[in-house]
Design a protein around this motif. Structure first.
Motif, PDB file in Angstrom:
ATOM      1  N   GLU A 173     -12.113 -29.857  -0.023  1.00 29.75           N
ATOM      2  CA  GLU A 173     -13.175 -30.866   0.080  1.00 29.75           C
ATOM      3  C   GLU A 173     -14.482 -30.217   0.545  1.00 29.75           C
ATOM      4  OE1 GLU A 173     -12.088 -34.588   1.964  1.00 29.75           O
ATOM      5  OE2 GLU A 173     -14.134 -34.875   2.697  1.00 29.75           O
ATOM      6  N   ASN A 174     -14.386 -29.393   1.561  1.00 23.43           N
ATOM      7  CA  ASN A 174     -15.610 -28.741   2.057  1.00 23.43           C
ATOM      8  C   ASN A 174     -16.209 -27.797   1.031  1.00 23.43           C
ATOM      9  OD1 ASN A 174     -15.499 -30.112   4.477  1.00 23.43           O
ATOM     10  ND2 ASN A 174     -14.152 -28.579   5.412  1.00 23.43           N
ATOM     11  N   SER A 175     -15.377 -27.074   0.321  1.00 25.27           N
ATOM     12  CA  SER A 175     -15.879 -26.148  -0.693  1.00 25.27           C
ATOM     13  C   SER A 175     -16.566 -26.920  -1.819  1.00 25.27           C
ATOM     14  CB  SER A 175     -14.732 -25.310  -1.261  1.00 25.27           C
ATOM     15  OG  SER A 175     -14.124 -24.533  -0.256  1.00 25.27           O
ATOM     16  N   LEU A 176     -15.942 -27.996  -2.251  1.00 22.10           N
ATOM     17  CA  LEU A 176     -16.543 -28.799  -3.322  1.00 22.10           C
ATOM     18  C   LEU A 176     -17.891 -29.365  -2.872  1.00 22.10           C
ATOM     19  CD1 LEU A 176     -13.398 -30.656  -4.705  1.00 22.10           C
ATOM     20  CD2 LEU A 176     -14.817 -29.012  -5.951  1.00 22.10           C
ATOM     21  N   LYS A 177     -17.946 -29.782  -1.620  1.00 20.67           N
ATOM     22  CA  LYS A 177     -19.221 -30.307  -1.109  1.00 20.67           C
ATOM     23  C   LYS A 177     -20.305 -29.224  -1.116  1.00 20.67           C
ATOM     24  CE  LYS A 177     -17.548 -34.055   1.883  1.00 20.67           C
ATOM     25  NZ  LYS A 177     -17.121 -34.349   3.265  1.00 20.67           N
ATOM     26  N   ALA A 178     -19.887 -28.014  -0.817  1.00 19.77           N
ATOM     27  CA  ALA A 178     -20.859 -26.915  -0.815  1.00 19.77           C
ATOM     28  C   ALA A 178     -21.369 -26.659  -2.234  1.00 19.77           C
ATOM     29  CB  ALA A 178     -20.223 -25.648  -0.234  1.00 19.77           C
ATOM     30  N   ILE A 179     -20.493 -26.762  -3.195  1.00 22.52           N
ATOM     31  CA  ILE A 179     -20.917 -26.592  -4.598  1.00 22.52           C
ATOM     32  C   ILE A 179     -21.810 -27.755  -5.000  1.00 22.52           C
ATOM     33  CG2 ILE A 179     -20.092 -26.512  -6.987  1.00 22.52           C
ATOM     34  CD1 ILE A 179     -17.461 -25.275  -5.783  1.00 22.52           C
TER      35      ILE A 179
ATOM     36  N   ALA B 114     -15.844 -38.310  -1.941  1.00 21.92           N
ATOM     37  CA  ALA B 114     -16.334 -37.584  -0.770  1.00 21.92           C
ATOM     38  C   ALA B 114     -17.569 -36.767  -1.103  1.00 21.92           C
ATOM     39  CB  ALA B 114     -15.225 -36.680  -0.220  1.00 21.92           C
ATOM     40  N   CYS B 115     -17.649 -36.264  -2.339  1.00 27.13           N
ATOM     41  CA  CYS B 115     -18.801 -35.441  -2.729  1.00 27.13           C
ATOM     42  C   CYS B 115     -20.048 -36.292  -2.952  1.00 27.13           C
ATOM     43  CB  CYS B 115     -18.479 -34.647  -3.999  1.00 27.13           C
ATOM     44  SG  CYS B 115     -17.424 -33.218  -3.691  1.00 27.13           S
ATOM     45  N   GLY B 116     -19.904 -37.347  -3.711  1.00 30.81           N
ATOM     46  CA  GLY B 116     -21.071 -38.193  -3.948  1.00 30.81           C
ATOM     47  C   GLY B 116     -21.132 -38.763  -5.348  1.00 30.81           C
ATOM     48  N   ASP B 117     -22.253 -39.375  -5.659  1.00 30.62           N
ATOM     49  CA  ASP B 117     -22.397 -40.143  -6.902  1.00 30.62           C
ATOM     50  C   ASP B 117     -22.306 -39.294  -8.160  1.00 30.62           C
ATOM     51  OD1 ASP B 117     -22.673 -42.432  -5.525  1.00 30.62           O
ATOM     52  OD2 ASP B 117     -24.863 -42.604  -5.745  1.00 30.62           O
ATOM     53  N   LYS B 118     -22.662 -38.047  -8.060  1.00 29.87           N
ATOM     54  CA  LYS B 118     -22.665 -37.196  -9.249  1.00 29.87           C
ATOM     55  C   LYS B 118     -21.326 -36.505  -9.476  1.00 29.87           C
ATOM     56  CE  LYS B 118     -26.120 -34.945  -7.577  1.00 29.87           C
ATOM     57  NZ  LYS B 118     -27.095 -33.852  -7.379  1.00 29.87           N
ATOM     58  N   ALA B 119     -20.360 -36.800  -8.655  1.00 28.04           N
ATOM     59  CA  ALA B 119     -19.038 -36.184  -8.815  1.00 28.04           C
ATOM     60  C   ALA B 119     -18.079 -37.172  -9.477  1.00 28.04           C
ATOM     61  CB  ALA B 119     -18.494 -35.751  -7.463  1.00 28.04           C
ATOM     62  N   TYR B 120     -17.298 -36.677 -10.401  1.00 34.13           N
ATOM     63  CA  TYR B 120     -16.412 -37.509 -11.205  1.00 34.13           C
ATOM     64  C   TYR B 120     -15.049 -36.855 -11.368  1.00 34.13           C
ATOM     65  CZ  TYR B 120     -20.744 -39.852 -12.500  1.00 34.13           C
ATOM     66  OH  TYR B 120     -21.926 -40.537 -12.459  1.00 34.13           O
ATOM     67  N   THR B 121     -14.102 -37.678 -11.753  1.00 35.63           N
ATOM     68  CA  THR B 121     -12.780 -37.161 -12.103  1.00 35.63           C
ATOM     69  C   THR B 121     -12.755 -36.767 -13.579  1.00 35.63           C
ATOM     70  OG1 THR B 121     -11.643 -38.449 -10.417  1.00 35.63           O
ATOM     71  CG2 THR B 121     -10.351 -37.831 -12.343  1.00 35.63           C
ATOM     72  N   LEU B 122     -12.077 -35.678 -13.870  1.00 41.66           N
ATOM     73  CA  LEU B 122     -11.866 -35.276 -15.265  1.00 41.66           C
ATOM     74  C   LEU B 122     -10.380 -35.373 -15.576  1.00 41.66           C
ATOM     75  CD1 LEU B 122     -13.469 -32.447 -17.278  1.00 41.66           C
ATOM     76  CD2 LEU B 122     -10.988 -32.647 -17.229  1.00 41.66           C
ATOM     77  N   VAL B 123     -10.075 -36.039 -16.684  1.00 38.95           N
ATOM     78  CA  VAL B 123      -8.683 -36.218 -17.097  1.00 38.95           C
ATOM     79  C   VAL B 123      -8.349 -35.248 -18.230  1.00 38.95           C
ATOM     80  CG1 VAL B 123      -7.032 -37.812 -18.145  1.00 38.95           C
ATOM     81  CG2 VAL B 123      -8.650 -38.648 -16.432  1.00 38.95           C
ATOM     82  N   ASP B 124      -7.316 -34.451 -18.044  1.00 36.87           N
ATOM     83  CA  ASP B 124      -6.787 -33.607 -19.120  1.00 36.87           C
ATOM     84  C   ASP B 124      -5.424 -34.190 -19.490  1.00 36.87           C
ATOM     85  OD1 ASP B 124      -6.774 -30.295 -20.102  1.00 36.87           O
ATOM     86  OD2 ASP B 124      -4.915 -31.452 -20.106  1.00 36.87           O
ATOM     87  N   LEU B 125      -5.257 -34.483 -20.773  1.00 37.82           N
ATOM     88  CA  LEU B 125      -4.036 -35.187 -21.199  1.00 37.82           C
ATOM     89  C   LEU B 125      -2.752 -34.506 -20.754  1.00 37.82           C
ATOM     90  CD1 LEU B 125      -4.910 -36.401 -24.791  1.00 37.82           C
ATOM     91  CD2 LEU B 125      -4.373 -37.759 -22.781  1.00 37.82           C
ATOM     92  N   GLY B 126      -2.754 -33.182 -20.706  1.00 34.78           N
ATOM     93  CA  GLY B 126      -1.518 -32.461 -20.404  1.00 34.78           C
ATOM     94  C   GLY B 126      -1.206 -32.342 -18.923  1.00 34.78           C
ATOM     95  N   HIS B 127      -2.095 -32.812 -18.085  1.00 34.39           N
ATOM     96  CA  HIS B 127      -1.945 -32.587 -16.640  1.00 34.39           C
ATOM     97  C   HIS B 127      -1.310 -33.764 -15.921  1.00 34.39           C
ATOM     98  CE1 HIS B 127      -5.314 -29.286 -16.579  1.00 34.39           C
ATOM     99  NE2 HIS B 127      -4.412 -29.080 -17.501  1.00 34.39           N
ATOM    100  N   HIS B 128      -0.150 -34.157 -16.391  1.00 37.84           N
ATOM    101  CA  HIS B 128       0.519 -35.307 -15.775  1.00 37.84           C
ATOM    102  C   HIS B 128       2.016 -35.080 -15.700  1.00 37.84           C
ATOM    103  CE1 HIS B 128      -3.315 -36.888 -17.344  1.00 37.84           C
ATOM    104  NE2 HIS B 128      -3.286 -37.653 -16.284  1.00 37.84           N
ATOM    105  N   LEU B 129       2.647 -35.778 -14.782  1.00 40.52           N
ATOM    106  CA  LEU B 129       4.100 -35.731 -14.685  1.00 40.52           C
ATOM    107  C   LEU B 129       4.711 -36.482 -15.872  1.00 40.52           C
ATOM    108  CD1 LEU B 129       4.432 -36.320 -10.852  1.00 40.52           C
ATOM    109  CD2 LEU B 129       4.906 -34.210 -12.093  1.00 40.52           C
TER     110      LEU B 129
END
Lengths: 426, 426, 426, 426
Positions: free
Chosen positions: B198-204, B242-257
């Motif tokens: 979380e802290n690293s992402l915030k720094a980016i 936690a990062c803010g308004d410009k941060a989003y989730t990215l969905v990759d179809l293969g990345h699921h159980l």
């Protein structure tokens, strides 16, 4: 309730022109690409799927059951329901009885009724996963695999009884689905359970009439949650081989672990001449028993691709017994079955469109891209006009679901049977 | 190698009449049923998917890699390949760079080349799952989550560097996929790893330009086999918040159980305005990264149904970044990508055909059978003529794969580049 | 039936010497390795798990239910059963009521009985997954998420009623498990269903007393087989955040997709101060609800390792509500619960043995091998003497199962209640 | 590098008293409960597991590989590493060669070295999943199943060559693991692929020496992601039967679909006399190949319970070939193997403690609770003193990992071999 032919033909008239347009255009396109559309239509018209006698009422889960109105409450009414389905779809020309839920009281009457509805009696199914009232022995800890000889003998005798009932009706096969297994590590001695099961199946097989087949179903889990005695096709195949030539494996789509390549199993069994029956349903998580084709229609197509291939290339394998084995928890069971039958015919039709010669060439050349294109070309074709044409040719409805609703069949059944009639079964 | 417009138009002429017939018939049918076919075509024509710069060469598994001939061996050649794809399909109008594999040497030249090929630079991707030669710190035990501050700082700095490279090219987003996690119970303190991340992402995030977006990818396992720091959408969503308004989730179809309902995740994220990007591929077992639509095309359609719904009803969610994230182990990468693009367009087209008003009505009335019929009606439609029409309208090929083969493009590339050229990447 | 203290102490005397030997030897070894054995014993003695009021009878599957004899047929008898369990194990000091199955008729009597048995009333549970007789609205198509306002209001009112019942008994939390979802693609509008659920939960939350907590359970599938409205921890967490500070996520071990890393979820939720409750069971395939620790005891230990870590390091997270949520299909329910309680205490004890300081050091040094050794050292320790000692200290039985059988408790219950008494519930 | 006996005995002296205390106390307890501890120790001392020649270096994933220092760079050094392992653990008394990675240059020298290190040559392994430099034919589209006769013949010849190499070393079995399969539906004709494979295996079998065994491994997926020709035990069993008496199924723990009941497969195969070999590793998601016992130690115990049962009750089944088949991505390979060997011995020891007579009784009586108690009693026992005692008796180290670290073996190897030596293999 019974449909009049005129009800169907009147309905069909209304959509006839639009259908003819669609069909002609598609047939023309297909014929140009080398498909013999007429043969496809004939194959579709010939394809019949059995409806199990317990599938005409609402199903449920361990958390409960929401009842549906107008359920058939006896075997006669159940046959009536299947008759309705068959009139509409011309694809449900058989019924598969579950014993002891549906022991006929008057065999002749039942046979006559079936005859008049154009229905055959397909495989009969035994039930050793529940205790019947007044049963001497309990199946709580297994039936054909039980450590107690008395229990095994009761279960064997029940199966033999089911064969006798089937003989009176003209059935030619017995389906054995065993719930036997264990809920906890250590509960079963796997080898004892398997050996007991093999011996019990052999005892049943011994009394099988010469022109009958024995279908051995497999399932990895549920209702037992640690192990199932016949957990996979390998075990079923081994047991069928041990029994003899008339014993076969039966594949139920929902009875597999996550991600199983079912089409390959089907293909292997047909190569070995040991695929006897096939149960249709669909699922996302486990043995969900939802409407055929509602979740993974492409997987269904791939399976049909192997079935068609086997039917065309594996004379060593007998004709298959087809049955819908789904549970209707929240839909009108008859509507659900109409949707399932449509999905089955769709997958079958698309599989019939696969250019097997081109595919073989592409496979030999390892042209993987072309292999995929060939399958997808067939799958992407909109075959609904072919299905409608096959129904039309056989006297069914252009659109069975629409007619079912237009005729308010459920409302009529409720009137006839009352709201709270209830089907025997699960 | 670059395609001439005439090569495409000559090819199209040959199939033109047959296509026109098919398209007219379908358009007529659709229009009668209330579809605005023209709008559908326009939507298809507008839809563009980014090709990642590393996807133009052969992929592999841990057991090895079978090379493919004529691979692009530098960024210029990679852009050429995407340019070819885009000429043929008119759907691949963007490229997504992976750094440090594809750092441009001459930014102006690269931008001009992209411009001339009609390509945009979509999201840039950082790489902290491999150690680069001469790197001071190793990512063996994680990057943004590492217990060592020096490693985290190196990984943060790398991401910030990637942003700067992207800015020079006109990219507007950074995709962060973390391989961070653990192979064994106890290896990681989950809370420390998550807090560090979380802290690293915030720094980016802090150095993210105002008009940029940060995409946070999730994945349950691989290359780590016990835990992944960002294991699911819930974790990604929490971090994005936690990062803010410009941060989003990215969905990759293969990345699921196994058995995950991905369409529901997509729907939830769009409702919350937090779906930023989408990676296409297909799979049967894990993150198999096979051709889009080759295994579960109906699932892809259901996902597109939610994407279309969100695009029409969720103004709170931004435009999405689309990318193909597949691996080409045994197919010609360009042919594989053509098949993927076709499958994406197919699913999108079918989703556009869903009658959303009727569906809403059926849902409100709990008419489950009708709900299914509405989706299946759209899905069962053969939309290939719509896709071809959209391509035609944009100057692409009626049948991209056929033209690719007719022009012997791969043979030409091999001639130009040599057999054993090799693409950077995995 | 109620146990006499002398029955327990007489039994304990017989095994006392052997136990003392084993305990002393182990305690000596542990103390030498830096463990404060006394603290471990005290923690074990303090740890109490709630028994749900519906778990005292036989469970079943959709294929049927094999009844068990001597089941409690009313709330008083159910409390008696939990009292017996608690006398034997000193670990089952709470009961969790399910409404409407177990609405007390006489609150004072029930509270007095509970008091005399040393039992507290833990979380109360609502039920909106079944229709109650004479209910005005049906939950067939959902409850808190239903498209019909009338249904949602009925479900909200029911939950509010459950809170009131809980207040009269001294409960301090409400557990909401929703079966809401869909069986087929298209059936639900995901966004509508989620928004409805959020609003309904907020309405319930509004009436929550200040010192109460709301637990929001999640589950990926079953009884719905396509989607569940609250499908995962991410959705539950989002809803809990939307409700407010008194709303928490509840984790049930069986409610996860295959291979989910549950311990990481637990850890994340505790870091965020949002883990409210925990339901114990075990499973191999789905929500099998078998005896705790019977299938994956190491996974249970790893989860407890995170729970212990959180209890020691996350003051932001409240004390947890613990409950056994298993189904007793083929075992005597009381014996099954004794085995579950033992497995819970075992996992807890082993987690308490983990050397957290050493682990932190090894983690910081990325000494993966040592990390594993530290966890395995704790796990491989035979902690049965610690559990027995904790029970002994609290007045329980050295070996609860052995005493249960020696006293022939089930036979006595059958005598008292009759063979065919039946518990309300599933 | 080679350990001196004195290095081990000096180390053991330091822990001797504490060990003796622990062992005596445990042995005393076990003997009282009817266990013949001496027999258990002897069985443990006799049990030897082969180390594959490729497992001494760092493994990796398709995303990359983080190298480890001091890897053995030739066969001699690999044998040295196994020799070190065996000195420390006395459990790794065999090596399993992979061809062509580890073809000996001087057979006599290698045999003498192995002899001096007390190592046997267990099964030899062929490799047809990668193309070797200068190979005439490519395995890109399969080996024994390939549609091309030339490819199949090359693969058959390679296997026959591997047998010859094995003969020179004293091996007595060949393990065939096929990566053959397909990445896309349609790519393979399943029946052709299976028939080709059967014929190829028969051709290999034909040249198998009389006292050799052929092990046929199965795997559901990876490196192919749609289908594998030998996808499950049923297919392997069928092929082994087709080959003949000397052909057997080999079970690799990681080669199963999610939730497979592996112990039942083991039990079935031993009943039929067809289990030939066993590969150890552990996994949470797929074929993760992580340290044995690090994820599901109870499942490993349950499998060993069936193995022990089979070894005691199935004379129709031959002695098994045991091998560790794990990948060491982030741990020192030797430390990883020490942990794996310990976990194997632990599971074996606990399985030996199961009271088989009591279990049989409880199973016959359907006392499910007792069955579980019997298994758990064995599993919950802390058997580390037994393992140490078995090692002590054979001249191994009381604590192999501690001694490995104390002697700074890795540092010595790095000094001897250099930092960047690299093992052949994956």
């Amino acid at each position: 309730m019974k449909l009049q032919e005129s009800q169907i033909s009147d309905f069909n008239k209304k959509g006839s022109e639009e259908h003819q347009n669609q069909f002609d255009f598609l047939a023309n396109t297909l014929d140009k690409s080398g498909v013999n559309t007429k043969n496809v239509i004939n194959a579709l018209a010939k394809f019949q799927v059995a409806i199990p006698s317990w599938a005409l009422g609402a199903g449920g889960t361990r958390f409960g059951r929401f009842s549906f109105y107008g359920e058939p409450s006896n075997l006669t009414q159940k046959l009536d329901d299947v008759g309705l389905l068959h009139s509409l779809t011309q694809t449900a020309g058989a019924v598969s009885l579950h014993i002891p839920w549906d022991i006929p009281e008057d065999y002749n009457a039942i046979k006559e009724q079936a005859n008049s509805l154009n229905l055959k009696f397909d495989a009969v199914n035994s039930n050793t996963f529940q205790d019947q009232k007044n049963a001497k022995e309990s199946y709580k800890y297994g039936s054909l695999s039980n450590t107690s000889q008395a229990v095994r003998e009761q279960a064997i005798a029940h199966n033999q009884e089911v064969i006798k009932i089937g003989e009176k009706l003209g059935s030619k096969s017995l389906t054995v689905w065993l719930a036997d297994g264990s809920n906890f590590p250590g509960q079963n001695n796997f080898q004892t359970a398997l050996s007991n099961t093999e011996n019990s199946l052999k005892a049943i097989y011994k009394t099988l009439p010469d022109d009958w087949k024995l279908f051995i179903e497999y399932k990895p889990y549920e209702p037992n949650f640690y192990s199932t005695v016949i957990q996979d096709w390998g075990t079923s195949f081994m047991l069928a081989n041990a029994c003899g030539d008339k014993a076969y494996t039966l594949v139920d789509l929902g009875h597999h672990l996550p991600n199983t390549n079912i089409e390959q199993i089907v293909s292997t069994l047909m190569l070995k001449g040991k695929l006897g029956g096939f149960h249709f349903n669909d699922s996302k998580y486990g043995d969900d028993d939802v409407t055929v084709g509602s979740i993974k229609p492409y997987a269904l197509f791939l399976i049909f691709n192997e079935l068609v291939y086997g039917m065309q290339n594996n004379p060593q394998n007998p004709d298959l017994s087809w049955m819908i084995d789904a549970s209707h928890n929240i839909k009108d069971p008859l509507e659900d079955l109409i949707q399932s039958l449509e999905a089955i015919q769709e997958a079958y039709a698309k599989a019939l469109l696969v250019d097997q010669n081109l595919l073989k060439e592409a496979q030999s050349a390892n042209d993987v891209v072309a292999c995929q294109e060939i399958l997808q070309k067939a799958y992407r074709t909109d075959v609904r006009p072919l299905l409608a044409q096959a129904r039309l040719q056989s006297g069914g409805a252009l659109n069975p679901l629409a007619l079912y609703r237009e005729l308010q069949i459920r409302a009529t059944l409720i009137q006839e049977r009352g709201k709270h009639s209830m089907a025997s079964g699960l």
